[in-house]
Scaffold this active site. Structure first.
Site, short mmCIF file in Angstrom:
data_model
loop_
_atom_site.label_atom_id
_atom_site.label_comp_id
_atom_site.label_asym_id
_atom_site.label_seq_id
_atom_site.Cartn_x
_atom_site.Cartn_y
_atom_site.Cartn_z
N GLU A 183 172.87 38.36 37.43
CA GLU A 183 173.34 38.97 36.19
C GLU A 183 173.46 37.88 35.14
O GLU A 183 174.14 36.89 35.33
CB GLU A 183 174.71 39.62 36.38
CG GLU A 183 174.67 40.92 37.10
CD GLU A 183 176.04 41.58 37.18
OE1 GLU A 183 176.07 42.76 37.54
OE2 GLU A 183 177.07 40.92 36.92
N GLN A 205 174.29 39.73 18.28
CA GLN A 205 172.95 39.21 18.02
C GLN A 205 172.47 38.42 19.23
O GLN A 205 173.25 37.74 19.88
CB GLN A 205 173.00 38.29 16.79
CG GLN A 205 171.65 37.79 16.34
CD GLN A 205 171.75 37.10 14.98
OE1 GLN A 205 172.54 37.44 14.13
NE2 GLN A 205 170.91 36.10 14.80
N HIS A 264 174.80 22.64 15.24
CA HIS A 264 174.92 23.77 14.31
C HIS A 264 176.24 24.51 14.49
O HIS A 264 176.79 24.59 15.58
CB HIS A 264 173.77 24.76 14.53
CG HIS A 264 172.42 24.14 14.33
ND1 HIS A 264 171.31 24.61 14.97
CD2 HIS A 264 172.01 23.08 13.59
CE1 HIS A 264 170.26 23.88 14.61
NE2 HIS A 264 170.66 22.94 13.79
N LYS A 304 179.02 31.56 21.02
CA LYS A 304 177.68 31.65 21.61
C LYS A 304 177.75 31.54 23.12
O LYS A 304 178.40 30.63 23.64
CB LYS A 304 176.79 30.52 21.09
CG LYS A 304 176.55 30.54 19.59
CD LYS A 304 175.78 29.31 19.16
CE LYS A 304 175.62 29.27 17.67
NZ LYS A 304 175.03 27.99 17.23
N HIS A 330 177.27 23.14 18.03
CA HIS A 330 176.46 23.22 19.25
C HIS A 330 175.08 22.63 18.99
O HIS A 330 174.50 22.80 17.92
CB HIS A 330 176.31 24.69 19.66
CG HIS A 330 175.30 24.89 20.74
ND1 HIS A 330 174.06 25.43 20.50
CD2 HIS A 330 175.33 24.59 22.06
CE1 HIS A 330 173.38 25.48 21.63
NE2 HIS A 330 174.12 24.97 22.58
N TYR A 351 170.40 32.67 23.29
CA TYR A 351 171.74 32.69 22.72
C TYR A 351 172.20 34.14 22.57
O TYR A 351 171.46 34.96 22.03
CB TYR A 351 171.78 32.19 21.29
CG TYR A 351 171.07 30.93 20.91
CD1 TYR A 351 171.79 29.83 20.45
CD2 TYR A 351 169.67 30.83 20.92
CE1 TYR A 351 171.15 28.67 20.04
CE2 TYR A 351 169.03 29.68 20.51
CZ TYR A 351 169.78 28.60 20.06
OH TYR A 351 169.15 27.45 19.66
N ASP A 355 168.67 18.99 10.26
CA ASP A 355 169.44 18.28 11.28
C ASP A 355 169.45 16.77 11.02
O ASP A 355 170.46 16.11 11.24
CB ASP A 355 168.89 18.58 12.67
CG ASP A 355 169.11 20.04 13.06
OD1 ASP A 355 169.94 20.72 12.43
OD2 ASP A 355 168.45 20.49 14.01
#
Length: 185
Positions: A28, A46, A61, A70, A117, A130, A166
């Protein structure tokens, strides 16, 4: 499913139970009831997938003022995944932890809202997944410099492939405190 304390306030490493036989494996990837019982979010709004080449570093980020939580994992390949607590007032503010996430170990990392992250790809390529608690909004997109000396993250690369965003992200000390999320125990 095994939930492992990750050493940062509210951040968790998840090791799913994997069932395998001669045909392959099954596990799972997310179960609302089981994850909610473990204190993890029961709702995501999302789902994102990124595909990256070896040496690509994405991050660090975060979103402001609507931080995203997330749940992340790797569908193919292997990454060095990093979470940084940037919540003002948190007992682990400015601290980071990393884990190897791979298609082989099937680990997931829960990164609460208010964390930055990022990850770097260790394999030839990686497919990264994600699940997010808030919708991505370009106007809320924010980043923190991947090689900020204050954080001293021990990245396993010295010259990663970076986006302009970045490469030019601000250092933690250059972000005004009012533009950082607040820790709420």
């Amino acid at each position: 499913m095994k939930i492992v304390d990750f050493g940062l306030a509210d951040c968790k490493l998840i090791e799913p139970q994997v069932f395998g036989d001669a045909r392959g494996t099954f596990f799972e990837n997310w179960n609302r009831e089981r994850y909610a019982d473990a204190g993890l979010p029961a709702e995501f709004v999302q789902s994102n997938v990124s595909v990256s080449a070896h040496g690509t570093l994405r991050g660090l980020h975060h979103q402001w003022p609507q931080p995203q939580g997330k749940l992340v994992g790797v569908l193919e390949g292997e990454v060095y995944d990093v979470a940084v607590d940037i919540r003002r007032g948190s007992p682990t503010f400015g601290r980071w932890k990393a884990a190897i996430l791979s298609a082989e170990n099937r680990r997931q990392l829960w990164i609460p809202p208010g964390f930055a992250h990022g990850f770097v790809v260790l394999s030839e390529r990686a497919i990264f997944h994600y699940l997010c608690t808030e919708t991505y909004r370009r106007e809320n997109d924010a980043a923190l410099r991947w090689n900020d000396a204050r954080l001293a993250i021990d990245w396993p690369v010295s010259a990663p492939l970076l986006s302009d965003k970045d490469a030019n992200a601000p250092f933690l000390d250059d972000i005004p405190p009012e533009k950082l999320p607040e820790y709420r125990p």
